[in-house]
Write a protein that holds these residues in place. Sequence first.
Motif, PDB file in Angstrom:
ATOM      1  N   VAL A 125       0.854  -1.194   0.000  1.00 36.31           N
ATOM      2  CA  VAL A 125       0.000   0.000   0.000  1.00 36.31           C
ATOM      3  C   VAL A 125       0.888   1.242   0.000  1.00 36.31           C
ATOM      4  O   VAL A 125       0.620   2.212  -0.728  1.00 36.31           O
ATOM      5  CB  VAL A 125      -0.970  -0.004   1.201  1.00 36.31           C
ATOM      6  N   ALA A 126       1.949   1.235   0.799  1.00 37.48           N
ATOM      7  CA  ALA A 126       2.867   2.378   0.845  1.00 37.48           C
ATOM      8  C   ALA A 126       3.501   2.607  -0.517  1.00 37.48           C
ATOM      9  O   ALA A 126       3.614   3.758  -0.975  1.00 37.48           O
ATOM     10  CB  ALA A 126       3.939   2.137   1.903  1.00 37.48           C
ATOM     11  N   GLU A 127       3.908   1.546  -1.185  1.00 31.81           N
ATOM     12  CA  GLU A 127       4.494   1.673  -2.518  1.00 31.81           C
ATOM     13  C   GLU A 127       3.472   2.244  -3.503  1.00 31.81           C
ATOM     14  O   GLU A 127       3.786   3.116  -4.309  1.00 31.81           O
ATOM     15  CB  GLU A 127       4.988   0.311  -3.007  1.00 31.81           C
ATOM     16  N   LEU A 128       2.248   1.774  -3.421  1.00 29.93           N
ATOM     17  CA  LEU A 128       1.193   2.235  -4.324  1.00 29.93           C
ATOM     18  C   LEU A 128       0.869   3.713  -4.105  1.00 29.93           C
ATOM     19  O   LEU A 128       0.664   4.467  -5.053  1.00 29.93           O
ATOM     20  CB  LEU A 128      -0.063   1.382  -4.130  1.00 29.93           C
ATOM     21  N   LEU A 129       0.846   4.125  -2.831  1.00 28.05           N
ATOM     22  CA  LEU A 129       0.499   5.508  -2.501  1.00 28.05           C
ATOM     23  C   LEU A 129       1.704   6.446  -2.523  1.00 28.05           C
ATOM     24  O   LEU A 129       1.554   7.659  -2.383  1.00 28.05           O
ATOM     25  CB  LEU A 129      -0.168   5.570  -1.124  1.00 28.05           C
ATOM     26  N   GLY A 130       2.906   5.907  -2.644  1.00 30.96           N
ATOM     27  CA  GLY A 130       4.113   6.728  -2.652  1.00 30.96           C
ATOM     28  C   GLY A 130       4.451   7.280  -1.279  1.00 30.96           C
ATOM     29  O   GLY A 130       4.962   8.394  -1.166  1.00 30.96           O
ATOM     30  N   LEU A 131       4.161   6.511  -0.241  1.00 28.24           N
ATOM     31  CA  LEU A 131       4.418   6.940   1.135  1.00 28.24           C
ATOM     32  C   LEU A 131       5.362   5.964   1.827  1.00 28.24           C
ATOM     33  O   LEU A 131       5.638   4.875   1.331  1.00 28.24           O
ATOM     34  CB  LEU A 131       3.094   6.992   1.913  1.00 28.24           C
ATOM     35  N   ALA A 132       5.805   6.342   3.019  1.00 30.15           N
ATOM     36  CA  ALA A 132       6.597   5.437   3.851  1.00 30.15           C
ATOM     37  C   ALA A 132       5.638   4.475   4.565  1.00 30.15           C
ATOM     38  O   ALA A 132       4.516   4.863   4.920  1.00 30.15           O
ATOM     39  CB  ALA A 132       7.398   6.232   4.870  1.00 30.15           C
ATOM     40  N   PRO A 133       6.052   3.231   4.774  1.00 28.02           N
ATOM     41  CA  PRO A 133       5.179   2.276   5.459  1.00 28.02           C
ATOM     42  C   PRO A 133       4.725   2.760   6.840  1.00 28.02           C
ATOM     43  O   PRO A 133       3.609   2.483   7.264  1.00 28.02           O
ATOM     44  CB  PRO A 133       6.030   1.013   5.580  1.00 28.02           C
ATOM     45  N   GLU A 134       5.592   3.517   7.541  1.00 31.30           N
ATOM     46  CA  GLU A 134       5.240   4.014   8.870  1.00 31.30           C
ATOM     47  C   GLU A 134       4.095   5.025   8.819  1.00 31.30           C
ATOM     48  O   GLU A 134       3.344   5.166   9.782  1.00 31.30           O
ATOM     49  CB  GLU A 134       6.455   4.654   9.559  1.00 31.30           C
ATOM     50  N   SER A 135       3.966   5.739   7.708  1.00 29.92           N
ATOM     51  CA  SER A 135       2.867   6.699   7.590  1.00 29.92           C
ATOM     52  C   SER A 135       1.570   6.006   7.183  1.00 29.92           C
ATOM     53  O   SER A 135       0.488   6.503   7.482  1.00 29.92           O
ATOM     54  CB  SER A 135       3.207   7.809   6.610  1.00 29.92           C
ATOM     55  N   VAL A 136       1.668   4.852   6.538  1.00 30.62           N
ATOM     56  CA  VAL A 136       0.467   4.084   6.196  1.00 30.62           C
ATOM     57  C   VAL A 136      -0.108   3.439   7.446  1.00 30.62           C
ATOM     58  O   VAL A 136      -1.305   3.485   7.698  1.00 30.62           O
ATOM     59  CB  VAL A 136       0.778   3.008   5.124  1.00 30.62           C
ATOM     60  N   ASP A 137       0.761   2.838   8.259  1.00 33.01           N
ATOM     61  CA  ASP A 137       0.349   2.230   9.523  1.00 33.01           C
ATOM     62  C   ASP A 137       1.391   2.604  10.574  1.00 33.01           C
ATOM     63  O   ASP A 137       2.527   2.120  10.514  1.00 33.01           O
ATOM     64  CB  ASP A 137       0.238   0.714   9.402  1.00 33.01           C
ATOM     65  N   PRO A 138       1.038   3.460  11.542  1.00 33.12           N
ATOM     66  CA  PRO A 138       2.020   3.895  12.548  1.00 33.12           C
ATOM     67  C   PRO A 138       2.617   2.740  13.364  1.00 33.12           C
ATOM     68  O   PRO A 138       3.709   2.873  13.897  1.00 33.12           O
ATOM     69  CB  PRO A 138       1.203   4.826  13.450  1.00 33.12           C
ATOM     70  N   ARG A 139       1.924   1.625  13.425  1.00 33.12           N
ATOM     71  CA  ARG A 139       2.459   0.486  14.195  1.00 33.12           C
ATOM     72  C   ARG A 139       3.331  -0.443  13.339  1.00 33.12           C
ATOM     73  O   ARG A 139       3.742  -1.499  13.804  1.00 33.12           O
ATOM     74  CB  ARG A 139       1.295  -0.324  14.787  1.00 33.12           C
TER      75      ARG A 139
END
Length: 143
Positions: A125-139
């Motif tokens: 999901v992070a790759e798809l949205l262009g975000l860091a995994p920590e911002s997709v799920d803080p945990r």
Amino acid sequence: MDSSVPSPHPPEPRPRRRDRHGRGMRGPVAPPQVPLSASRGEVFRDLVQDSVERLERRWPQLAEVDFVVLDVPEILEETVPLGSAESAAKGRPAQIVVYRRPVEIRTKTRDERALLVHEVVVEQVAELLGLAPESVDPRYGQD
């Protein structure tokens, strides 16, 4: 009159109505609504679905993404991927794929599998949205 000549056809066996111990025919081990009867693939899809539902609360745009479970990747690479993400194209929604067998091989218990599935889904999901995994799920990475 009795004839000592055997008949050319042996008598047909009677249909068995009970097993050899007289306890009746065997039935299913568990009824279909019990988790015991779920296949490994179905259990794995449930883990992916749980992870997706957990993320959809925070990222409602994931409702438009197709989440797919495949047994193994179609194209062999040097390292076996656990998942992949494809952006939306003409007439095709974005798609995230989680590969069941590579994930199962890397885990021993159901809890480990659930954690790894969630990590794979978060990473894709992070790759798809262009975000860091920590911002997709803080945990992410804390479990």
